[in-house]
Design a protein around this motif. Structure first.
Motif, PDB file in Angstrom:
ATOM      1  N   LEU A  24     -16.114  -5.019  -1.622  1.00 25.53           N
ATOM      2  CA  LEU A  24     -15.443  -6.182  -1.040  1.00 25.53           C
ATOM      3  C   LEU A  24     -13.939  -5.982  -0.928  1.00 25.53           C
ATOM      4  CD1 LEU A  24     -17.377  -9.070  -2.826  1.00 25.53           C
ATOM      5  CD2 LEU A  24     -17.493  -8.418  -0.408  1.00 25.53           C
ATOM      6  N   GLY A  25     -13.441  -4.880  -1.499  1.00 25.66           N
ATOM      7  CA  GLY A  25     -12.010  -4.613  -1.436  1.00 25.66           C
ATOM      8  C   GLY A  25     -11.200  -5.326  -2.502  1.00 25.66           C
ATOM      9  N   GLN A  26     -11.884  -5.990  -3.448  1.00 18.02           N
ATOM     10  CA  GLN A  26     -11.188  -6.686  -4.530  1.00 18.02           C
ATOM     11  C   GLN A  26     -10.642  -5.688  -5.547  1.00 18.02           C
ATOM     12  OE1 GLN A  26     -14.475  -9.140  -5.704  1.00 18.02           O
ATOM     13  NE2 GLN A  26     -13.805 -10.835  -4.403  1.00 18.02           N
ATOM     14  N   TRP A  27     -11.366  -4.618  -5.784  1.00 20.24           N
ATOM     15  CA  TRP A  27     -10.965  -3.550  -6.692  1.00 20.24           C
ATOM     16  C   TRP A  27     -11.012  -2.235  -5.920  1.00 20.24           C
ATOM     17  CZ3 TRP A  27     -14.218  -4.807 -11.688  1.00 20.24           C
ATOM     18  CH2 TRP A  27     -13.757  -6.016 -12.226  1.00 20.24           C
ATOM     19  N   LEU A  28     -10.291  -1.240  -6.428  1.00 16.26           N
ATOM     20  CA  LEU A  28     -10.250   0.063  -5.756  1.00 16.26           C
ATOM     21  C   LEU A  28     -10.869   1.140  -6.631  1.00 16.26           C
ATOM     22  CD1 LEU A  28      -6.585   0.085  -4.386  1.00 16.26           C
ATOM     23  CD2 LEU A  28      -8.673  -0.461  -3.138  1.00 16.26           C
ATOM     24  N   LEU A  29     -11.713   1.954  -6.045  1.00 13.15           N
ATOM     25  CA  LEU A  29     -12.249   3.151  -6.677  1.00 13.15           C
ATOM     26  C   LEU A  29     -11.631   4.314  -5.930  1.00 13.15           C
ATOM     27  CD1 LEU A  29     -14.315   4.375  -8.698  1.00 13.15           C
ATOM     28  CD2 LEU A  29     -15.954   4.370  -6.807  1.00 13.15           C
ATOM     29  N   PHE A  30     -10.912   5.181  -6.658  1.00 10.71           N
ATOM     30  CA  PHE A  30     -10.178   6.236  -5.963  1.00 10.71           C
ATOM     31  C   PHE A  30      -9.980   7.472  -6.816  1.00 10.71           C
ATOM     32  CE2 PHE A  30      -6.991   3.747  -8.181  1.00 10.71           C
ATOM     33  CZ  PHE A  30      -6.031   4.658  -8.602  1.00 10.71           C
ATOM     34  N   LYS A  31      -9.589   8.540  -6.134  1.00  5.10           N
ATOM     35  CA  LYS A  31      -9.104   9.763  -6.771  1.00  5.10           C
ATOM     36  C   LYS A  31      -7.616   9.811  -6.492  1.00  5.10           C
ATOM     37  CE  LYS A  31     -13.277  12.454  -6.818  1.00  5.10           C
ATOM     38  NZ  LYS A  31     -13.860  13.788  -6.804  1.00  5.10           N
TER      39      LYS A  31
END
Length: 95
Positions: A24-31
Motif C-alpha cells: 500500500l506504500g505505507q511502509w518501505l521494503l528496500f535495499k
C-alpha cells in the motif's frame, strides 16, 4: 531507484499485515546502496529495521537512518496493490 517484485514466500518471516503495508506504500521494503551486509531494510512510520534474507528482524537502525540511500524498492507480486492514480477513473467523470 529500481523497483522489484518478489513473492511473499521469499520472505516468510514477515507477517502478512506488514506485507500489505508495503504494497500500500505505507511502509518501505528496500535495499540500501553500499549496505550489502544487510539483505533488506523495512522503514515503518518512525523506525527502520534491518532484515535477514528471510525477512527476520535483525535489529533496529539507530540514528543513521538518514545515511541509508534507497537503491531498490520491493513489492509483493502475489498480494493486492492499489491501482495508480493515473489509472483511477473518478465516478461520474466517465459519464
Amino acid at each position: 531507484m529500481k523497483q522489484n517484485d518478489i513473492l511473499s514466500k521469499q520472505l516468510p518471516e514477515i507477517d502478512e499485515s506488514v506485507k500489505e503495508c508495503v504494497n500500500l506504500g505505507q511502509w518501505l521494503l528496500f535495499k540500501a546502496d553500499g549496505h550489502d551486509e544487510v539483505a533488506f531494510y523495512l522503514k515503518t512510520g518512525s523506525s527502520v529495521f534491518e532484515l535477514s534474507d528471510s525477512g527476520k528482524v535483525l535489529q533496529k537502525v539507530d540514528n543513521d537512518e538518514d545515511s541509508l540511500e534507497i537503491g531498490e524498492l520491493f513489492y509483493f507480486a502475489d498480494l493486492p496493490r492499489p491501482r495508480s492514480l493515473s489509472n483511477y477513473v473518478i465516478a461520474g467523470a466517465a459519464r
